[in-house]
Write a protein that holds these residues in place. Structure first.
Motif, PDB file in Angstrom:
ATOM      1  N   PRO A  21      34.995  96.568  66.748  1.00  0.00           N
ATOM      2  CA  PRO A  21      35.419  95.191  66.493  1.00  0.00           C
ATOM      3  C   PRO A  21      36.691  95.126  65.635  1.00  0.00           C
ATOM      4  O   PRO A  21      37.513  94.231  65.793  1.00  0.00           O
ATOM      5  N   LYS A  22      36.832  96.100  64.760  1.00  0.00           N
ATOM      6  CA  LYS A  22      38.006  96.129  63.891  1.00  0.00           C
ATOM      7  C   LYS A  22      39.275  96.366  64.713  1.00  0.00           C
ATOM      8  O   LYS A  22      40.301  95.726  64.489  1.00  0.00           O
ATOM      9  N   LYS A  23      39.191  97.255  65.680  1.00  0.00           N
ATOM     10  CA  LYS A  23      40.338  97.530  66.544  1.00  0.00           C
ATOM     11  C   LYS A  23      40.707  96.300  67.370  1.00  0.00           C
ATOM     12  O   LYS A  23      41.887  95.989  67.540  1.00  0.00           O
ATOM     13  N   GLU A  28      44.468  91.734  68.232  1.00  0.00           N
ATOM     14  CA  GLU A  28      44.771  90.303  68.278  1.00  0.00           C
ATOM     15  C   GLU A  28      45.828  89.925  67.243  1.00  0.00           C
ATOM     16  O   GLU A  28      46.734  89.129  67.526  1.00  0.00           O
ATOM     17  N   ALA A  29      45.712  90.510  66.054  1.00  0.00           N
ATOM     18  CA  ALA A  29      46.694  90.233  65.000  1.00  0.00           C
ATOM     19  C   ALA A  29      48.079  90.734  65.417  1.00  0.00           C
ATOM     20  O   ALA A  29      49.092  90.056  65.177  1.00  0.00           O
ATOM     21  N   ALA A 106      47.197  91.375  57.562  1.00  0.00           N
ATOM     22  CA  ALA A 106      46.583  92.178  58.618  1.00  0.00           C
ATOM     23  C   ALA A 106      46.394  93.619  58.156  1.00  0.00           C
ATOM     24  O   ALA A 106      45.357  94.244  58.439  1.00  0.00           O
ATOM     25  N   SER A 107      47.351  94.126  57.424  1.00  0.00           N
ATOM     26  CA  SER A 107      47.261  95.501  56.934  1.00  0.00           C
ATOM     27  C   SER A 107      46.138  95.664  55.925  1.00  0.00           C
ATOM     28  O   SER A 107      45.421  96.667  55.933  1.00  0.00           O
ATOM     29  N   SER A 108      45.963  94.676  55.065  1.00  0.00           N
ATOM     30  CA  SER A 108      44.888  94.767  54.072  1.00  0.00           C
ATOM     31  C   SER A 108      43.510  94.621  54.725  1.00  0.00           C
ATOM     32  O   SER A 108      42.547  95.241  54.274  1.00  0.00           O
ATOM     33  N   LYS A 109      43.424  93.846  55.799  1.00  0.00           N
ATOM     34  CA  LYS A 109      42.144  93.686  56.502  1.00  0.00           C
ATOM     35  C   LYS A 109      41.788  94.898  57.350  1.00  0.00           C
ATOM     36  O   LYS A 109      40.661  95.378  57.317  1.00  0.00           O
ATOM     37  N   PHE A 110      42.757  95.382  58.130  1.00  0.00           N
ATOM     38  CA  PHE A 110      42.464  96.395  59.141  1.00  0.00           C
ATOM     39  C   PHE A 110      43.008  97.777  58.819  1.00  0.00           C
ATOM     40  O   PHE A 110      42.632  98.747  59.458  1.00  0.00           O
ATOM     41  N   TYR A 114      46.200 100.495  62.062  1.00  0.00           N
ATOM     42  CA  TYR A 114      45.835  99.605  63.170  1.00  0.00           C
ATOM     43  C   TYR A 114      46.910  98.569  63.492  1.00  0.00           C
ATOM     44  O   TYR A 114      46.973  98.063  64.596  1.00  0.00           O
ATOM     45  N   VAL A 115      47.740  98.256  62.506  1.00  0.00           N
ATOM     46  CA  VAL A 115      48.802  97.269  62.729  1.00  0.00           C
ATOM     47  C   VAL A 115      50.173  97.917  62.512  1.00  0.00           C
ATOM     48  O   VAL A 115      51.063  97.344  61.885  1.00  0.00           O
ATOM     49  N   SER A 116      50.321  99.093  63.066  1.00  0.00           N
ATOM     50  CA  SER A 116      51.554  99.853  62.842  1.00  0.00           C
ATOM     51  C   SER A 116      52.777  99.188  63.466  1.00  0.00           C
ATOM     52  O   SER A 116      53.870  99.250  62.902  1.00  0.00           O
TER      53      SER A 116
END
Length: 197
Positions: A21-23, A28-29, A106-110, A114-116
């Protein structure tokens, strides 16, 4: 068989679908950021002059690893230095750098890995300020080196003139010994028998 499908199989899937779910949420972000990229680019162009001194100040205060990432953003570097990247993004949020707030959240959440894509976009925008500052420093260093080289070249020419004058005096005293050496060499060459091939 129903026990296997109902109880065991879902637990096995959870183990292998680690961060599933995290991915999905991170993807989405990233998509939302991609949609807003043009807007961030326009904002960046509008605020470029007022952001430059602030960004350079943040960059100078950053760790060496983060400076390397800003100049050459790589996914492996983001994973390796995720805490430093997050701190750098938070600093960019404080100066209201375009797009940094969404990327930082987004970076702090995931996590940065994941948000490279969005992080690399922001780092590339930051690097435009840093590269211009580095070029200015290199030009100043080159100008200083040219001035120094010119002075050194003049000193070397003066020393060469002095050394040449000293060499001429030595050459006047040594010509007799050099001619005897030259005469001995041909005699030695003439006495050697020719080599068969």
């Amino acid at each position: 068989m129903s026990y296997w499908k109902d109880k065991v199989l879902p637990k096995i899937k959870k183990v292998f679908e680690k961060n599933g779910p995290k991915k999905a949420a991170a993807a989405e972000a990233c998509e939302a950021f991609d949609v807003a990229k043009e807007q961030y680019s326009k904002e960046f162009d509008e605020k470029k002059t007022e952001l430059q001194p602030k960004v350079v100040e943040i960059y100078e205060a950053a760790a060496a690893e983060i400076k390397t990432l800003v100049k050459e953003p790589k996914v492996a570097g983001l994973k390796k230095h995720s805490a430093g990247v997050q701190k750098f993004l938070d600093e960019l949020v404080n100066i209201e750098f375009p797009g940094s707030k969404a990327v930082s959240e987004a970076s702090s959440k995931f996590g940065p890995s994941y948000v490279s894509g969005p992080i690399i976009f922001v780092l590339e925008k930051v690097s435009t300020f840093v590269v211009t500052e580095d070029k200015k420093e290199e030009e100043a260093a080159t100008a200083a080196a040219v001035e120094t080289t010119g002075t050194v070249a003049e000193e070397v020419k003066e020393k060469d003139i002095v050394v040449e004058a000293g060499d001429e005096k030595k050459e006047e005293a040594e010509p007799a010994t050099e001619t005897t050496k030259v005469e001995e060499v041909p005699a030695a060459v003439a006495t050697e028998p020719p080599k068969a091939a």
